[in-house]
Design a protein around this motif. Structure first.
Motif, PDB file in Angstrom:
ATOM      1  N   GLU A 154      23.745 -43.790  -0.898  1.00 29.14           N
ATOM      2  CA  GLU A 154      23.730 -42.526  -1.508  1.00 29.14           C
ATOM      3  C   GLU A 154      23.332 -41.364  -0.477  1.00 29.14           C
ATOM      4  OE1 GLU A 154      21.801 -44.107  -5.589  1.00 29.14           O
ATOM      5  OE2 GLU A 154      20.394 -43.555  -4.062  1.00 29.14           O
ATOM      6  N   VAL A 156      22.279 -37.048  -0.269  1.00 26.82           N
ATOM      7  CA  VAL A 156      21.768 -35.845  -1.050  1.00 26.82           C
ATOM      8  C   VAL A 156      22.287 -34.379  -0.474  1.00 26.82           C
ATOM      9  CG1 VAL A 156      19.823 -34.799  -1.764  1.00 26.82           C
ATOM     10  CG2 VAL A 156      19.696 -37.211  -1.351  1.00 26.82           C
ATOM     11  N   THR A 320      17.691 -40.607   0.932  1.00 29.61           N
ATOM     12  CA  THR A 320      17.156 -40.163  -0.530  1.00 29.61           C
ATOM     13  C   THR A 320      15.482 -39.879  -0.591  1.00 29.61           C
ATOM     14  OG1 THR A 320      16.855 -42.391  -1.551  1.00 29.61           O
ATOM     15  CG2 THR A 320      18.897 -41.187  -1.860  1.00 29.61           C
ATOM     16  N   LYS A 331      22.387 -36.192  -5.942  1.00 30.11           N
ATOM     17  CA  LYS A 331      23.095 -37.271  -5.185  1.00 30.11           C
ATOM     18  C   LYS A 331      24.625 -37.169  -5.089  1.00 30.11           C
ATOM     19  CE  LYS A 331      19.813 -40.846  -6.159  1.00 30.11           C
ATOM     20  NZ  LYS A 331      19.244 -41.957  -7.020  1.00 30.11           N
TER      21      LYS A 331
END
Length: 342
Positions: A154, A156, A320, A331
């Motif tokens: 993930e 950002v 994250t 995300k």
């Protein structure tokens, strides 16, 4: 038709640069300039003696449409640069108007040459056309290939609605806005001096590179609980493709927050072809944690964006951490694929 090249061949360089130019689907790690740093780095990596680097161009009607930059090791293909730390997203290089069947035919020809190999792809971002092809054609690919994929990481990004800071401030939660106001009041009340400094283009300031390297290494050692800081500093300062790219690439940016004359947080990265700067390195000096320098850095970067009339959003890459979302982060995903012929 597939045609093999060596990295430094003029024809490949010309095709590569033309495909990358203004292509809104590719990240800076797919540029020829960034991969030139990878090529240089591999001369210092002993493991590279046990791998083969291959650069295939798929031609359709004599027109180059897809470049597959690959590393072959132990009968596994990786995207070029995958075995070198630094890049936050990897991809094939392709024309901006590439069609799905070109990817399919390029893969078919690759596996006809290497029928017993596997293609293992890491860090393929959801923005990529190649990624969309692999995600949306599972049923078709599964007929001919052993095929699996998973979300790998993930990331950002902070998307700013306009070039007006007030509009950005409005998208933050009520709690985030309150905390930002308290942070600036605290800085003012305690007479704490702070400023944002920005470097654009090749960074040839040795003192700044030394400072941000020390903060980055310190942060990594704190995160991983490792020792031997000196070795890590030498490696990241003098033997890092990412550091070399920072020193040599025209689309480089580094942003740093100084508090009382010292760097408290920084991020360094590269402008994309789609109005974002992607930052593979972001680090905070833990000595300044009590002043939330990560939040301060992002907020001042948004101010800089407005003052300098810059169109960029900020892709903060992996990680994250909570403060990224408090500053408006959303995300986006990198995927991992493993493909082999049945």
């Amino acid at each position: 038709m597939l045609k093999a090249y060596k990295f430094n061949e003029v024809e490949l360089k010309t095709i590569w640069k033309q495909m990358y130019k203004n292509n809104p689907y590719l990240f800076p790690y797919s540029s020829y300039e960034y991969n030139a740093q990878i090529d240089k780095y591999l001369n210092f990596k002993p493991q590279s003696l046990f791998q083969k680097n291959l650069f295939y161009v798929y031609f359709y009607n004599n027109i180059p449409t897809v470049i597959m930059p690959l590393t072959l090791r132990n009968n596994k293909f990786y995207l070029y640069g995958d075995l070198v730390s630094g890049a936050g997203a990897l991809d094939f290089i392709y024309r901006f108007d590439v069609e799905n069947n070109y990817f399919r035919k390029a893969l078919d020809e690759l596996f006809s040459l290497y029928p017993h190999s596997k293609l293992e792809i890491h860090k393929l971002n959801e923005r990529s056309k190649f990624c969309k092809f692999l995600l949306n054609n599972e049923a078709i690919l599964d007929k001919e290939y052993q095929y699996e994929f998973s979300m790998e990481r993930e990331c950002v990004k902070v998307i700013i609605p306009s070039n007006n800071y007030d509009e950005y401030f409005k998208i933050l939660t009520k709690n985030s806005r309150s905390n930002l106001k308290k942070l600036y009041n605290r800085l003012k009340k305690n007479h704490i001096d702070f400023s944002l400094k920005v470097w654009k283009g090749p960074l040839n300031n040795g003192a700044v590179i030394k400072d941000i390297t020390e903060i980055y290494v310190k942060r990594e050692l704190e995160r991983t609980h490792k020792r031997f800081a000196f070795i890590h500093k030498i490696k990241n300062r003098y033997f890092s493709a990412l550091t070399w790219a920072t020193e040599n690439m025209k689309n480089h940016y580094t942003f740093a927050i100084y508090i009382n004359g010292k760097i408290a947080a920084f991020t360094t990265g590269f402008a994309t072809n789609f109005d974002e700067i992607i930052f593979p390195r972001l680090a905070i000096d833990s000595n300044f944690n009590y002043l939330s320098p990560g939040k301060l850095l992002i907020n001042e970067m948004v101010h800089w964006r407005q003052i300098n009339n810059q169109p960029y959003n900020f892709d903060l890459s992996r990680g994250t951490e909570r403060y990224k979302f408090e500053m408006g982060g959303i995300k986006h995903l990198n995927y991992r694929f493993i493909i082999s012929h049945k």
